[in-house]
Motif scaffolding. Structure first.
Motif, PDB file in Angstrom:
ATOM      1  N   PRO A   8      53.723  -7.324   9.312  1.00 13.66           N
ATOM      2  CA  PRO A   8      52.791  -8.062   9.900  1.00 13.66           C
ATOM      3  C   PRO A   8      51.926  -7.609   8.903  1.00 13.66           C
ATOM      4  O   PRO A   8      50.753  -7.726   8.241  1.00 13.66           O
ATOM      5  CB  PRO A   8      51.788  -6.139  10.384  1.00 13.66           C
ATOM      6  N   LEU A   9      52.501  -7.714   7.912  1.00 18.01           N
ATOM      7  CA  LEU A   9      51.897  -7.849   6.176  1.00 18.01           C
ATOM      8  C   LEU A   9      51.078  -8.787   5.489  1.00 18.01           C
ATOM      9  O   LEU A   9      52.019  -9.369   4.959  1.00 18.01           O
ATOM     10  CB  LEU A   9      52.704  -7.146   5.291  1.00 18.01           C
ATOM     11  N   LEU A  10      49.556  -8.854   5.251  1.00 17.76           N
ATOM     12  CA  LEU A  10      49.287  -9.760   4.443  1.00 17.76           C
ATOM     13  C   LEU A  10      49.018  -9.710   2.899  1.00 17.76           C
ATOM     14  O   LEU A  10      49.168 -10.950   2.726  1.00 17.76           O
ATOM     15  CB  LEU A  10      48.113 -10.172   5.455  1.00 17.76           C
ATOM     16  N   GLU A  11      49.209  -8.867   2.717  1.00 13.00           N
ATOM     17  CA  GLU A  11      48.720  -8.623   0.693  1.00 13.00           C
ATOM     18  C   GLU A  11      48.665  -7.200   0.706  1.00 13.00           C
ATOM     19  O   GLU A  11      48.989  -6.040   1.303  1.00 13.00           O
ATOM     20  CB  GLU A  11      47.473  -9.003   0.717  1.00 13.00           C
ATOM     21  N   THR A  12      49.351  -7.419  -0.177  1.00 15.07           N
ATOM     22  CA  THR A  12      49.596  -6.255  -0.386  1.00 15.07           C
ATOM     23  C   THR A  12      49.475  -6.140  -2.563  1.00 15.07           C
ATOM     24  O   THR A  12      49.010  -7.203  -3.156  1.00 15.07           O
ATOM     25  CB  THR A  12      51.822  -5.520  -1.950  1.00 15.07           C
ATOM     26  N   VAL A  13      48.090  -5.000  -2.851  1.00 14.71           N
ATOM     27  CA  VAL A  13      47.725  -4.886  -4.426  1.00 14.71           C
ATOM     28  C   VAL A  13      47.581  -3.162  -5.206  1.00 14.71           C
ATOM     29  O   VAL A  13      47.800  -2.585  -4.574  1.00 14.71           O
ATOM     30  CB  VAL A  13      46.063  -4.744  -4.205  1.00 14.71           C
ATOM     31  N   ASN A 104      48.931  -8.723  -7.370  1.00 20.85           N
ATOM     32  CA  ASN A 104      48.465  -8.933  -6.197  1.00 20.85           C
ATOM     33  C   ASN A 104      49.697 -10.118  -5.012  1.00 20.85           C
ATOM     34  O   ASN A 104      49.923 -10.957  -6.170  1.00 20.85           O
ATOM     35  CB  ASN A 104      47.315 -10.024  -5.521  1.00 20.85           C
ATOM     36  N   GLU A 105      50.275  -9.382  -4.062  1.00 21.31           N
ATOM     37  CA  GLU A 105      51.187 -10.101  -3.951  1.00 21.31           C
ATOM     38  C   GLU A 105      50.821 -10.288  -2.300  1.00 21.31           C
ATOM     39  O   GLU A 105      50.790  -9.912  -1.923  1.00 21.31           O
ATOM     40  CB  GLU A 105      52.970  -9.673  -3.487  1.00 21.31           C
ATOM     41  N   ALA A 106      51.552 -11.962  -1.646  1.00 19.84           N
ATOM     42  CA  ALA A 106      51.558 -11.371  -0.276  1.00 19.84           C
ATOM     43  C   ALA A 106      52.347 -11.490   0.939  1.00 19.84           C
ATOM     44  O   ALA A 106      53.184 -11.156   0.642  1.00 19.84           O
ATOM     45  CB  ALA A 106      50.610 -12.948  -0.072  1.00 19.84           C
ATOM     46  N   LEU A 107      52.657 -13.165   1.753  1.00 26.14           N
ATOM     47  CA  LEU A 107      54.476 -12.967   2.264  1.00 26.14           C
ATOM     48  C   LEU A 107      55.480 -12.240   1.873  1.00 26.14           C
ATOM     49  O   LEU A 107      56.939 -11.985   2.325  1.00 26.14           O
ATOM     50  CB  LEU A 107      53.872 -14.049   3.913  1.00 26.14           C
ATOM     51  N   ASN A 108      55.717 -13.103   1.194  1.00 32.62           N
ATOM     52  CA  ASN A 108      57.505 -12.860  -0.459  1.00 32.62           C
ATOM     53  C   ASN A 108      57.053 -11.701  -0.816  1.00 32.62           C
ATOM     54  O   ASN A 108      58.557 -11.285  -1.732  1.00 32.62           O
ATOM     55  CB  ASN A 108      57.132 -13.775  -1.172  1.00 32.62           C
ATOM     56  N   TYR A 109      56.751 -10.679  -0.390  1.00 33.78           N
ATOM     57  CA  TYR A 109      55.904  -9.412  -1.241  1.00 33.78           C
ATOM     58  C   TYR A 109      57.848  -8.662  -0.784  1.00 33.78           C
ATOM     59  O   TYR A 109      58.229  -8.738   0.447  1.00 33.78           O
ATOM     60  CB  TYR A 109      55.368  -8.439  -0.225  1.00 33.78           C
TER      61      TYR A 109
END
Length: 264
Positions: A8-13, A104-109
């Protein structure tokens, strides 16, 4: 976080805030709503120029000026004004403003990659800042923004929260006294729990929202530490490992059961 196929992850900050003033005003809001002039980093322009050259040559070759870039720095404390990406508006990205750096990272986290970039970012803060001896890191924050498919008009939010191991109850007398319906068309919920290892707090928030026009339950897990007495240059790796551990364990415990099957 576990590498789930349908995560469900959208973004990691990762967010780092600092000042260069020992007498910075701790008793006022230094965020976007602050209109009191306060230059949080007296060497911001020099630092930004050095970071600009460094990032363009070390994996973030695309530069974008953000809308807040036109705000004088004394009115833009801890607001990002500049963005650096690998390609046009792609991830990962680094953002900079007066007294603030974010990764910031998104779906490729993936944690290993994000972890390495986080450590590099903090190293660069200390290597490139013209007065690193004056740096006072005031806050570190690691945030995971998730979105779960949910229709507030047709589904029961309490059922979904129960699957996340969270129960919110309201006494029947409240509805008897007010003649309100128990249906919930939207929500905004925030709670914080203190942590001793690492020192800080875990914030859990839920809110109704939309992603690409689809109704979602927005679920954020944030570990935040006010660290003005911590040696961040020396101990950042210990902090970020600990913050990730707390969030990861909460997340995996929350989704164990039906939701884990949905996300795998």
């Amino acid at each position: 976080m576990k590498n789930l196929k349908n995560k469900p992850l959208l973004e990691t900050v990762l967010e780092i805030k600092w000042t260069t003033k020992k007498d910075y005003p701790k008793n006022i809001n230094l965020g976007g709503g602050n209109l009191q002039p306060f230059k949080t980093d007296e060497f911001h322009k020099i630092f930004f120029a050095k970071m600009y050259d460094h990032l363009l040559n070390t994996g973030y070759p695309e530069y974008h000026e953000l809308p807040h870039a036109g705000i004088p720095e004394e009115f833009a404390t801890h607001q990002v004004q500049h963005r650096f990406t690998q390609d046009n508006h792609s991830w990962p990205m680094v953002q900079i403003g007066p007294g603030i750096l974010t990764l910031n990272e998104a779906l490729n986290y993936e944690w290993d990659n994000f972890h390495t970039r986080s450590i590099q970012l903090v190293d660069n803060l200390y290597k490139l800042h013209p007065k690193k001896e004056d740096l006072i890191i005031t806050q570190l924050q690691l945030r995971y923004i998730n979105a779960i498919d949910f229709d507030f008009e047709k589904e029961d939010i309490h059922e979904l929260l129960g699957k996340l191991k969270i129960n919110i109850n309201y006494d029947q007398s409240l509805f008897d006294a007010t003649n309100l319906s128990k249906s919930i068309p939207g929500m905004s919920y925030l709670v914080a729990f203190k942590s001793s290892d690492p020192i800080g707090e875990l914030l859990i928030s839920f809110a109704s929202g939309e992603v690409n026009g689809e109704s979602k339950l927005m679920w954020e897990l944030t570990f935040r530490s006010n660290v003005d007495e911590m040696d961040v240059e020396k101990d950042f790796k210990v902090w970020v490992d600990g913050a990730h551990r707390v969030i990861d364990r909460w997340f995996l415990t929350s989704i164990s059961g039906e939701l884990q099957g949905r996300f795998e």
